[in-house]
Motif scaffolding. Structure first.
Motif, PDB file in Angstrom:
ATOM      1  N   UNK A  52       0.753  -1.376  -0.174  1.00 55.28           N
ATOM      2  CA  UNK A  52       0.069  -0.471  -0.232  1.00 55.28           C
ATOM      3  C   UNK A  52       0.824   1.162   0.044  1.00 55.28           C
ATOM      4  N   UNK A  53       1.560   1.586   0.574  1.00 55.38           N
ATOM      5  CA  UNK A  53       2.639   2.499   0.782  1.00 55.38           C
ATOM      6  C   UNK A  53       3.373   2.517  -0.644  1.00 55.38           C
ATOM      7  N   UNK A  54       4.062   1.378  -1.026  1.00 54.16           N
ATOM      8  CA  UNK A  54       4.306   1.791  -2.288  1.00 54.16           C
ATOM      9  C   UNK A  54       3.267   1.915  -3.243  1.00 54.16           C
ATOM     10  N   UNK A  55       2.554   1.883  -3.068  1.00 58.65           N
ATOM     11  CA  UNK A  55       1.113   2.722  -4.476  1.00 58.65           C
ATOM     12  C   UNK A  55       1.160   3.554  -4.539  1.00 58.65           C
ATOM     13  N   UNK A  56       1.164   4.176  -2.827  1.00 54.09           N
ATOM     14  CA  UNK A  56       1.352   5.988  -2.765  1.00 54.09           C
ATOM     15  C   UNK A  56       2.284   6.452  -3.122  1.00 54.09           C
ATOM     16  N   UNK A  57       3.496   6.111  -3.450  1.00 58.52           N
ATOM     17  CA  UNK A  57       4.979   6.888  -3.504  1.00 58.52           C
ATOM     18  C   UNK A  57       5.025   6.509  -5.038  1.00 58.52           C
ATOM     19  N   UNK A  58       4.784   5.682  -5.903  1.00 59.49           N
ATOM     20  CA  UNK A  58       4.422   5.574  -6.933  1.00 59.49           C
ATOM     21  C   UNK A  58       3.206   6.429  -7.619  1.00 59.49           C
ATOM     22  N   UNK A  59       2.050   7.205  -7.306  1.00 65.15           N
ATOM     23  CA  UNK A  59       1.393   7.552  -7.922  1.00 65.15           C
ATOM     24  C   UNK A  59       1.675   9.026  -7.569  1.00 65.15           C
TER      25      UNK A  59
END
Length: 288
Positions: A52-59
């Motif tokens: 989930x944190x990775x998705x937020x960063x990639x956004x």
């Protein structure tokens, strides 16, 4: 000096050695188990939250990968809010989730009362049938409902999806309600009746306020299960736009994928915020 300090830390952790100069085995095992549980807990948290944190960063990234780093941008969010089809699908999924969760609540609460407080023939069978949609694989439920719709001449689409998700969400309402009623202190209702309240007044002013966190917990999880469902929507959704179907199509056809990470980030933020508000107002997680 280092050996002395290490021995001191071990002594504080497991206690001083016994008279024979040996450390009690149960204290060593307890210390190992304590550290093991901490390590397991941290590992589970990392496993759950790292994606989930990775998705937020990639956004917020210019590239769809972290390395090599190409910079930070808000263009992905611009792509999201200008993607009419994705926003429309999200709105449609929210409407379906809210409607199906409301239908499941209207049916599940009286059903929970019947199972918890009434004795009748077939009660155990009814309880098993209520739980069945929760245990049935989604593909089996989707195919069976599609076959049923074709047999009775019912067209897949919005109402078919609401029906499927209402059935799917029913256990999430019935189970917490029956669990709460099983430990409900009936003396509170008896006291209200002794003070002159009628049956509807007792239900409205005593019973429902006490079990409302259980109802809220069921509604929230029924809503979430409907909103994130893909398999059942795939079979009974027909031509209806749903967020999960739209995002699946974006992945398959590699079109508009730059808007996926921002959409996933917004969903995480909205769900986390809703749960935080619900927990602060009434501790709904107690009944999950």
């Amino acid at each position: 000096m280092a050996d002395s300090e290490g021995h001191g830390r071990l002594s504080r952790l497991v206690g001083e050695p016994g008279l024979a100069g040996t450390v009690p085995v149960d204290r060593v095992v307890s210390a190992i188990a304590s550290y093991g549980m901490w390590a397991l807990t941290i590992g589970i948290i990392v496993f759950l939250w790292l994606p989930l944190s990775l998705i937020v960063v990639l956004s917020f990234m210019e590239s769809s990968v972290l390395f090599p780093f190409e910079g930070v941008t808000l263009a992905n969010y611009v792509s999201l809010f200008t993607n009419a089809s994705l926003l429309g699908a999200a709105r449609q999924s929210a409407i379906v989730a809210t409607t199906s969760a409301a239908v499941a609540t209207l049916i599940g609460v009286p059903l929970g009362f019947a199972i918890a407080r009434r004795t009748f023939r077939g009660r155990s069978v009814l309880r098993g049938l209520v739980i069945l949609p929760l245990l049935m694989p989604g593909i089996i439920m989707g195919i069976s409902l599609l076959i049923l719709f074709r047999v009775i001449g019912f067209s897949p689409g919005f109402f078919g999806t609401v029906l499927a998700h209402s059935v799917y969400g029913l256990p999430f309402i019935v189970l917490p309600v029956t669990a709460r009623l099983a430990v409900f202190d009936r003396k509170l209702e008896e006291g209200a009746r002794d003070l002159g309240a009628d049956r509807s007044g007792v239900l409205k002013d005593v019973t429902l306020p006490i079990i409302s966190p259980a109802i809220a917990a069921g509604f929230v999880f029924a809503w979430l299960r409907s909103f994130e469902d893909f398999i059942r929507v795939f079979f009974v959704g027909g031509t209806m736009d749903a967020l999960t179907k739209e995002m699946y199509g974006m992945v398959v056809y590699s079109q508009g994928t730059e808007a996926m990470d921002p959409m996933a980030t917004l969903i995480v933020v909205v769900v986390a915020s809703a749960l935080a508000v619900a927990i602060n107002l009434r501790d709904i997680l107690e009944y999950v």
